[in-house]
Design a protein around this motif. Structure first.
Motif, PDB file in Angstrom:
ATOM      1  N   LEU A 192      14.697  -5.876   0.042  1.00  0.00           N
ATOM      2  CA  LEU A 192      15.822  -6.651  -0.477  1.00  0.00           C
ATOM      3  C   LEU A 192      15.510  -8.140  -0.512  1.00  0.00           C
ATOM      4  CD1 LEU A 192      18.807  -4.792   1.218  1.00  0.00           C
ATOM      5  CD2 LEU A 192      17.993  -4.611  -1.144  1.00  0.00           C
ATOM      6  N   SER A 193      14.596  -8.588   0.338  1.00  0.00           N
ATOM      7  CA  SER A 193      14.179  -9.990   0.323  1.00  0.00           C
ATOM      8  C   SER A 193      12.724 -10.054   0.773  1.00  0.00           C
ATOM      9  CB  SER A 193      15.070 -10.832   1.247  1.00  0.00           C
ATOM     10  OG  SER A 193      14.907 -10.419   2.591  1.00  0.00           O
ATOM     11  N   HIS A 242      13.464   8.994  -2.857  1.00  0.00           N
ATOM     12  CA  HIS A 242      12.758   7.716  -2.998  1.00  0.00           C
ATOM     13  C   HIS A 242      13.670   6.576  -3.450  1.00  0.00           C
ATOM     14  CE1 HIS A 242       9.090  10.257  -3.028  1.00  0.00           C
ATOM     15  NE2 HIS A 242       8.560   9.195  -2.458  1.00  0.00           N
ATOM     16  N   ALA A 243      14.866   6.908  -3.894  1.00  0.00           N
ATOM     17  CA  ALA A 243      15.771   5.878  -4.423  1.00  0.00           C
ATOM     18  C   ALA A 243      16.041   4.807  -3.369  1.00  0.00           C
ATOM     19  CB  ALA A 243      17.078   6.513  -4.880  1.00  0.00           C
ATOM     20  N   GLY A 244      15.932   3.553  -3.785  1.00  0.00           N
ATOM     21  CA  GLY A 244      16.221   2.434  -2.901  1.00  0.00           C
ATOM     22  C   GLY A 244      15.115   2.059  -1.946  1.00  0.00           C
ATOM     23  N   ARG A 264       0.836  -1.201   0.000  1.00  0.00           N
ATOM     24  CA  ARG A 264       0.000   0.000   0.000  1.00  0.00           C
ATOM     25  C   ARG A 264       0.875   1.257   0.000  1.00  0.00           C
ATOM     26  NH1 ARG A 264      -3.357  -1.190   4.069  1.00  0.00           N
ATOM     27  NH2 ARG A 264      -2.024  -0.257   5.624  1.00  0.00           N
ATOM     28  N   LYS A 265       1.938   1.238   0.802  1.00  0.00           N
ATOM     29  CA  LYS A 265       2.840   2.390   0.850  1.00  0.00           C
ATOM     30  C   LYS A 265       3.550   2.582  -0.492  1.00  0.00           C
ATOM     31  CE  LYS A 265       5.208   5.666   2.812  1.00  0.00           C
ATOM     32  NZ  LYS A 265       4.617   6.920   3.177  1.00  0.00           N
ATOM     33  N   ARG A 266       3.885   1.501  -1.159  1.00  0.00           N
ATOM     34  CA  ARG A 266       4.541   1.613  -2.477  1.00  0.00           C
ATOM     35  C   ARG A 266       3.601   2.266  -3.489  1.00  0.00           C
ATOM     36  NH1 ARG A 266       6.199  -3.102  -6.528  1.00  0.00           N
ATOM     37  NH2 ARG A 266       7.256  -1.807  -8.028  1.00  0.00           N
ATOM     38  N   SER A 312      10.068  -0.502   5.545  1.00  0.00           N
ATOM     39  CA  SER A 312       9.031   0.396   6.059  1.00  0.00           C
ATOM     40  C   SER A 312       9.636   1.472   6.963  1.00  0.00           C
ATOM     41  CB  SER A 312       7.968  -0.390   6.825  1.00  0.00           C
ATOM     42  OG  SER A 312       7.318  -1.282   5.958  1.00  0.00           O
ATOM     43  N   ARG A 313      10.583   1.091   7.792  1.00  0.00           N
ATOM     44  CA  ARG A 313      11.238   2.068   8.658  1.00  0.00           C
ATOM     45  C   ARG A 313      12.057   3.060   7.836  1.00  0.00           C
ATOM     46  NH1 ARG A 313      13.972  -1.618  13.083  1.00  0.00           N
ATOM     47  NH2 ARG A 313      14.464   0.341  14.119  1.00  0.00           N
ATOM     48  N   GLU A 314      12.748   2.570   6.818  1.00  0.00           N
ATOM     49  CA  GLU A 314      13.532   3.463   5.954  1.00  0.00           C
ATOM     50  C   GLU A 314      12.618   4.434   5.209  1.00  0.00           C
ATOM     51  OE1 GLU A 314      16.752   5.338   4.385  1.00  0.00           O
ATOM     52  OE2 GLU A 314      16.691   3.879   6.012  1.00  0.00           O
ATOM     53  N   ARG A 315      11.477   3.951   4.746  1.00  0.00           N
ATOM     54  CA  ARG A 315      10.523   4.840   4.079  1.00  0.00           C
ATOM     55  C   ARG A 315      10.053   5.937   5.028  1.00  0.00           C
ATOM     56  NH1 ARG A 315       6.664   0.447   0.956  1.00  0.00           N
ATOM     57  NH2 ARG A 315       8.002   0.133  -0.868  1.00  0.00           N
TER      58      ARG A 315
END
Length: 195
Positions: free
Chosen positions: A104-105, A97-99, A40-42, A115-118
């Motif tokens: 990663l898995s 937004h990069a990365g 949903r966040k994506r 989610s935390r990085e976002r």
């Protein structure tokens, strides 16, 4: 060995069975709620980035059209300021937004990390947004005041321009505060899940 076996034999047999059994796939262990949150966040990120880029293209096109219709130094400078600001904002949005589009898995820990990085990136965008707003106010308000002082802008237009600029700044600050509260709440929830 007896038919029932000793407790030690039964425990070893159970361990051997578990060890030889096929491991559960990582996707089977992933929290459904966490996967939905990431997806949903994506979608929201893609929609927000696309809308920001559309607004940017609209600003670029309008300012170029207006400056071409009114080719004075002032309107060419206004167009240049809009172009510089738009390119800066678009570059920052893409870089920020990069990365953060995919984990990663396919695991709970990877989804939590993403989610935390976002959330951290969203807080960074809010901070940059506040600075960008301050810079724009430092450009717009003196520009309007200079036009008024040089009698190129009547009093009513000057007051309307100042009021509109202040109202827009207040609306943006309210929006930034709302987004910051929501993001910090999301980040705390994610930290609880990770802990």
């Amino acid at each position: 060995m007896s038919i029932g076996g000793t407790p030690m034999d039964l425990e070893l047999a159970a361990w051997r069975t578990d060890w030889l059994a096929a491991p559960a796939s990582d996707s089977a262990l992933i929290s459904v709620d966490l996967r939905r949150l990431v997806q949903r966040k994506r979608r929201r990120m893609a929609l927000a980035l696309a809308s920001q880029l559309c607004v940017g293209v609209t600003l670029l096109a309008f300012s170029a059209w207006f400056a071409s219709r009114h080719p004075t130094l002032e309107w060419i400078l206004w167009a240049a300021v809009i172009w510089i600001g738009t390119f800066f904002a678009a570059s920052f949005a893409i870089w920020n937004h990069a990365g953060t589009w995919r984990a990663l898995s396919q695991s709970n820990s990877a989804f939590l990390h993403l989610s935390r990085e976002r959330s951290r990136r969203e807080l960074r965008a809010i901070g940059w947004g506040r600075w960008f707003l301050a810079v724009q106010l430092l450009i717009v308000m003196p520009w309007l005041t200079l036009d008024f002082a040089l009698h190129r802008l009547p009093m009513a237009s000057y007051l309307f321009g100042c009021a509109l600029t202040i109202l827009m700044a207040v609306a943006y600050l309210q929006w930034f505060a709302f987004r910051e509260r929501r993001t910090r709440r999301d980040l705390a929830r994610l930290d609880d899940l990770a802990g």
